[in-house]
Design a protein around this motif. Sequence first.
Motif: not given
Length: 625
Positions: A427-430
């Motif tokens: 969700e945090r693009n990590r």
Amino acid sequence: MNNPSGHRLSRPRRRAAVLGIVAALAASVLVLALTWYWSSGLFLDQTRAGAMAKLDLYNSNLDGALGKYQSVPKLLALHEGVAAFFQAPLDAETLQRANALTETVNSLTGAEDTYFMDAEGLTFAASNWDSERPFVGHNFSYRPYFQEAMQGQLGRFFALGTTSGRRGYYFASPVFQNHEILGAVVVKVSLTDIEAAWTADEEKVIVTDPHGVIFVSSHAAWRFRSLAPLSDEALQEIAENRRYQSVDLRPLEVVEQQTIGEGPRLIRIADEPGAQKAEYLMVSRAMPEAGWTVSVLASTHLARSQSITATLVAALACLITFLIATLVWQRRSRLVERIDYQRRASEELEQRVEERTADLTSANAQLEREIGEREAAEAELRQAQDDLIQAGKLAALGQMSAALSHEFNQPLAAIRSYADNARLLIERNRDREAGENLQRIRDLTARMAEISKHLMTFARKPRRELRPLVLAEVLDDTLDFLRIRLERAGATVSLEQPDRSLRVRAGRVRLQHVILNLVSNALDAMEGAEEPKIEIAVRETAGRVVVSVRDHGPGIESAQIGSIFDPFFTTKDVGKGLGLGLSISYNIVKDFEGSIRVENHPGGGAVFIVELPLLAQPEAVLEPA
């Protein structure tokens, strides 16, 4: 003969009594005859054994006495001064020195006479030169010992001296000078001293010549007597060599009764015709070199007395037996009077037996009922045992379930944590960090799959048949498989197997798995050691093959040895082992009808010991395991 009640015996019983007495007398005579025969043989054998022992002693004594003087003439003939006597002119001074030498030799050796004879047989020097009847000047060329010496041999002869009149044994040695025989050196050995030592009263000792003439004897009356009349040829030979000059060679009165076996003779001898004969057991032994036969005549008086005593004892035993038999017969006669009483008692007893049988029948019915009840109780006991076995299985299943729950809960909790973190990271693009979490999840699922595989191996029953294997080949293949890991760890493996032909019945792959597991555990135990060393030894003991694998690590704590083969038990750090390897190895070895155990070595480290049955003979190869 009356019976106990005072009535006369019936005719059949009188006839039976007479026949019994006749049979008893016949049996007694037979027993006495057998006793005499057996005891005579026994005590005569004892007499023979004693005579043989004495014969050995007398034979050795006589042989030693002659052997003591045998080399004396040889050594004297080799003396340079002796040869000079035979070559020098026989003047008074030379003869005096020669006589002195023979006298000296005679006193040193203890011989009876020592003298020198020239090539013609004339005695020119002797130790008895100053006696009343010296040998000097006598010609003894007719003696066989001189003739043998002049042929270059050691002359031997025994005879009654023609000059001295004393018995002796003669040794003559040739005197050489440039391969020429100049004459002979003669030593005469006295037999009187030897004979004087034979004073035993229990036996008589005689020494006979080839014709049977007694030359030496412990019994003076037998000297120069023969055991049998001499033939004309024997008398002619004795006259030619003058062995027994002017002696009346009368034969003894000998009666030979029997020969015992091959050697001993049982004879009776009288000193003079018509005199009382004494019985002897005679054993003999030849002395070929001396030309004699040594015999010991042991008196059989003691043996006969013992045989008579044994026969008298047997007669007394027969008499006692006869008296006992008579007493028994009388008592038996009294028992006849009680037959009627016993018959009536028997009828009464039969009636009581019938009554008792009825009671036993009732008791038997009661016993059958009790047996039925016991069988029912045994059936209930077997059912209880089956229930206990089932409960044990459920307990083992519960223990394994708890272990599985522990092993699976940790990776499942980690998977859930990594999955939640991965969702948040996505969700945090990590994405990179989320991918790492997914990789950890993958590793954990692989670990769970490995646990499942080990559990399947642990739980399944082997379905493959076993086959004969050469243990050395299995060990070589397993160590070759581990070679790279051993090189990386810097470990050395010593393999001691004196007999590489030992065979066991096992599955090749599973047996390799056991060896692989033990060697791998040994490497793990020595992790961090500078020079890891593993010792593998193979030996045969009492029909079993023993394989020991020893490491040089810290060993196993005493409290942990009893649990080392339990499932999921491990001493390794978390993540380095499931604790199923040794448990699986234990079940594999058990399938092979073997055993495995562990102990700490006195020199440090742990030792795992595997025992498998030895296949002594080659067997047909079965299906691959």
